[in-house]
Design an enzyme around this catalytic site. Structure first.
Site, mmCIF file in Angstrom:
data_model
loop_
_atom_site.group_PDB
_atom_site.id
_atom_site.type_symbol
_atom_site.label_atom_id
_atom_site.label_comp_id
_atom_site.label_asym_id
_atom_site.label_seq_id
_atom_site.Cartn_x
_atom_site.Cartn_y
_atom_site.Cartn_z
ATOM 1 N N ARG A 69 36.824 45.186 20.623
ATOM 2 C CA ARG A 69 37.636 44.938 19.423
ATOM 3 C C ARG A 69 36.817 44.706 18.156
ATOM 4 N NH1 ARG A 69 42.397 42.206 22.488
ATOM 5 N NH2 ARG A 69 40.601 41.442 23.605
ATOM 6 N N LYS A 176 36.227 42.620 39.822
ATOM 7 C CA LYS A 176 37.228 41.683 40.311
ATOM 8 C C LYS A 176 37.665 40.762 39.170
ATOM 9 C CE LYS A 176 34.202 38.007 41.914
ATOM 10 N NZ LYS A 176 34.557 36.906 41.110
ATOM 11 N N LYS A 210 23.371 43.297 46.854
ATOM 12 C CA LYS A 210 22.176 42.468 47.086
ATOM 13 C C LYS A 210 21.380 43.033 48.269
ATOM 14 C CE LYS A 210 24.272 38.196 45.373
ATOM 15 N NZ LYS A 210 23.490 37.556 44.339
ATOM 16 N N GLU A 244 26.870 26.670 45.460
ATOM 17 C CA GLU A 244 26.284 26.781 44.127
ATOM 18 C C GLU A 244 26.060 25.381 43.568
ATOM 19 O OE1 GLU A 244 27.656 30.495 41.822
ATOM 20 O OE2 GLU A 244 29.480 29.626 42.630
ATOM 21 N N ASP A 263 38.128 33.241 43.954
ATOM 22 C CA ASP A 263 36.944 33.680 43.209
ATOM 23 C C ASP A 263 35.899 34.302 44.134
ATOM 24 O OD1 ASP A 263 35.221 33.959 40.986
ATOM 25 O OD2 ASP A 263 34.212 32.067 41.459
ATOM 26 N N HIS A 268 33.473 38.189 48.211
ATOM 27 C CA HIS A 268 32.094 38.135 48.723
ATOM 28 C C HIS A 268 32.021 37.663 50.179
ATOM 29 C CE1 HIS A 268 31.429 38.682 44.568
ATOM 30 N NE2 HIS A 268 31.288 37.425 44.200
HETATM 31 C C1 BG6 Z 1 30.901 35.597 40.954
HETATM 32 C C2 BG6 Z 1 31.816 34.411 40.803
HETATM 33 O O1 BG6 Z 1 31.564 36.654 41.596
HETATM 34 O O2 BG6 Z 1 29.765 35.225 41.723
HETATM 35 C C3 BG6 Z 1 31.100 33.225 40.206
HETATM 36 O O3 BG6 Z 1 32.919 34.763 39.962
HETATM 37 C C4 BG6 Z 1 29.829 32.930 40.971
HETATM 38 O O4 BG6 Z 1 31.934 32.080 40.179
HETATM 39 C C5 BG6 Z 1 28.997 34.197 41.123
HETATM 40 O O5 BG6 Z 1 29.099 31.933 40.264
HETATM 41 C C6 BG6 Z 1 27.778 33.960 41.995
HETATM 42 O O6 BG6 Z 1 26.982 35.109 42.033
HETATM 43 P P1 BG6 Z 1 25.463 35.013 42.477
HETATM 44 O O7 BG6 Z 1 25.021 36.438 42.531
HETATM 45 O O8 BG6 Z 1 24.763 34.195 41.457
HETATM 46 O O9 BG6 Z 1 25.450 34.339 43.830
#
Ligand code: BG6
Length: 514
Positions: A69, A176, A210, A244, A263, A268
């Site tokens: 935008r 996503k 990965k 995390e 999420d 994942h």
């Molecule tokens: C994303 C999530 O898909 O993956 C985030 O939306 C998360 O919340 C992230 O922090 C983590 O990715 P990575 O590669 O740092 O483990």
């Protein structure tokens, strides 16, 4: 006259038949990024495109078009990409590589429903095909909230940009979240597939890009060592952990309506489960891989009753290492009464001969003790062993642990005699580490996935069926949570809510403390 001994000359990578890059260089093409001013584009996509260019994997006329935008000129866009690259690219900055990439950059300013802007984009792509040799091959990267997918797809359809002229291709790459439950995911798939056939849709799950995740397949299927015990005869249970240490500060708009399970578990972690649990594909190609993943996901269910087999939590203020951090409900943008979970755990089971009776425990959380993603296969105890209880008091169960990140590698834990005159046995680790075994650096997940999309290799992209099946697995849990109370608080810096520990303790098991 100078004469060279041929062997002293550095190999010309374009001539060297052993150069593994050759089949991996993308053909003539360009990419349009919708949502190019967003976080993901700035931190991951633009740096990944530069890194690919720097590694010589993009075609000479590669053209990057930003759509957003902002009222930007080409120069403004170049400056923005330059800053993102300098800040976040993995490889060193090279002026020549940058100059070549910047030359082809363009920016179109408009909203996602702006017909005139899309007409301009269509004209630009046609012109670019003539001037830069992009050959009519375009990838559209939708780095935008799914609410806008329909608008963008409709415009790409209306302007003819979704249809490839003969001998060229058009692909769409989507980020996503693919919906918030099975029904909305199916609707999104309908919207996208109405314009792009499934074989030109690339859904990004960056975990599949990965190195360590791809290595799950190598580990399982090129070795004879692991297969004999990779089943319910030897494995007691499997733990898949994505922990995390960061919070969700700055992402309130996205996260407060989503939560930890949607999420990352839906995508994942369930993808990791599929790779660990699936049967060997007939070949390492997209169709065969997807067939096996769909089979295993179809056999996977969340175990009930959910009050005993799942857990959810929300971080409250606490010490994250040496820093005192605030709780989610005090973070900017969050509703002070938010009941969004930042920790989620569930128990899944797979109805197949290989896995019957083996619980798969999945957990993820923000603001936990440390950042680690791993898959641990925990073995059953031997049916008999001839030592006294006292001699084996500090012996745990054998384990194979795939460390996805950080300290990427694979670890095996088993018992060993402690040196000395007594027969005392204790756990030891045998450890393979990427950093010690290879000199090659791992590319970023997005480098791999963007390149694969340009090369039309969809092996590492979940299909529409996989996405919907993953929701089908998770939906009953989400529905139970929605109808029953709120998440339990856990202090930042700890390993999650007490209910998560109880979830395993009930069957005499415990989470690993990585
Ligand atoms: C994303 C999530 O898909 O993956 C985030 O939306 C998360 O919340 C992230 O922090 C983590 O990715 P990575 O590669 O740092 O483990």
């Amino acid at each position: 006259m100078l004469s060279f001994n041929k062997q002293q000359l550095p190999a010309n990578p374009l001539r060297d038949p052993n150069d593994k890059r050759l089949p991996r260089i993308a053909g003539p093409s360009g990419m349009v990024i919708f949502g190019v001013t967003g976080d993901l584009a700035r931190k991951k996509l633009l740096p990944a495109i530069y890194d690919l260019a720097n590694r010589g994997l993009l075609p000479a006329g590669f053209t990057l078009v930003g759509y957003g935008r902002r009222d930007w000129s080409k120069e403004d866009f170049e400056k923005y990409v330059h800053a993102a690259v300098v800040k976040s690219a993995r490889t060193d900055f090279d002026e020549n590589v940058w100059a070549r990439l910047a030359e082809g950059m363009q920016f179109i300013s408009g909203s996602f429903a702006d017909e005139a802007a899309f007409d301009k984009l269509a004209a630009l792509l046609e012109e670019t095909d003539k001037t830069r040799g992009t050959g009519g091959n375009w990838a559209y990267y939708l780095s935008i909230p799914p609410d806008y997918f329909e608008d963008v797809c409709r415009q790409l359809d209306r302007t003819g940009m979704a249809r490839a002229p003969k001998g060229s291709w058009r692909r769409v790459i989507i980020e996503k979240p693919f919906g918030h439950d099975q029904e909305s995911a199916a609707e999104l798939n309908r919207v996208v597939n109405a314009v792009f056939p499934e074989n030109s849709v690339f859904r990004i799950d960056h975990y599949l890009g990965k190195e360590t995740v791809q290595n799950i397949m190598a580990l399982r299927f090129v070795n004879q060592l692991f297969e004999p015990f990779w089943n319910a005869n030897y494995i007691d249970h499997v733990q898949i952990t994505m922990a995390e240490d960061i919070g969700v500060g700055g992402r309130a708009g996205y996260y407060d309506t989503i939560g930890a399970a949607r999420d990352v578990i839906q995508n994942h972690l369930i993808q990791l489960l599929a790779l660990v649990a699936m049967e060997e594909p007939l070949a390492f190609d997209p169709a065969q891989l997807q067939t096996e993943k769909v089979k295993i996901l179809s056999a996977t269910r969340a175990v009930e009753p959910f009050d005993l087999t799942t857990a959810r939590g929300q971080y409250s203020a606490g010490w994250q290492g040496s820093e005192f951090v605030q709780g989610l409900r005090d973070e900017e943008g969050f509703d002070p009464a938010s009941s969004t979970e930042t920790y989620a755990a569930c128990t899944l089971e797979i109805s197949s001969r290989r896995w019957a009776g083996v619980p798969f425990y999945l957990r993820t959380g923000k603001r936990l003790g440390r950042r680690v993603t791993e898959i641990a296969l925990i073995f059953k105890s031997p049916p008999h062993q001839p030592f006294d209880l006292g001699q084996t008091a500090s012996l745990g169960q054998n384990a194979v642990v795939i460390r996805v990140q950080p300290d990427e590698g694979v670890l095996m834990r088993f018992g060993s005699k402690v040196p000395g005159s007594a027969m005392e046995v204790r756990d030891v680790n045998m450890d393979f580490s990427y950093a010690e075994s290879f000199t090659e650096e791992s590319p970023e997940a997005y480098e791999r996935l963007i390149l694969d999309a340009l090369l039309d290799n969809s092996s590492l992209f979940p299909s529409n069926t996989e996405v919907e099946l993953s929701w089908e697995i998770l939906d009953p849990v989400l529905q139970y949570w929605a109808e029953n109370g709120r998440p339990e608080d856990y202090p930042a810096g700890t390993w999650g809510p007490r209910s998560a520990d109880l979830m395993l303790e009930r069957s005499g098991r415990a989470w690993r403390r990585p």
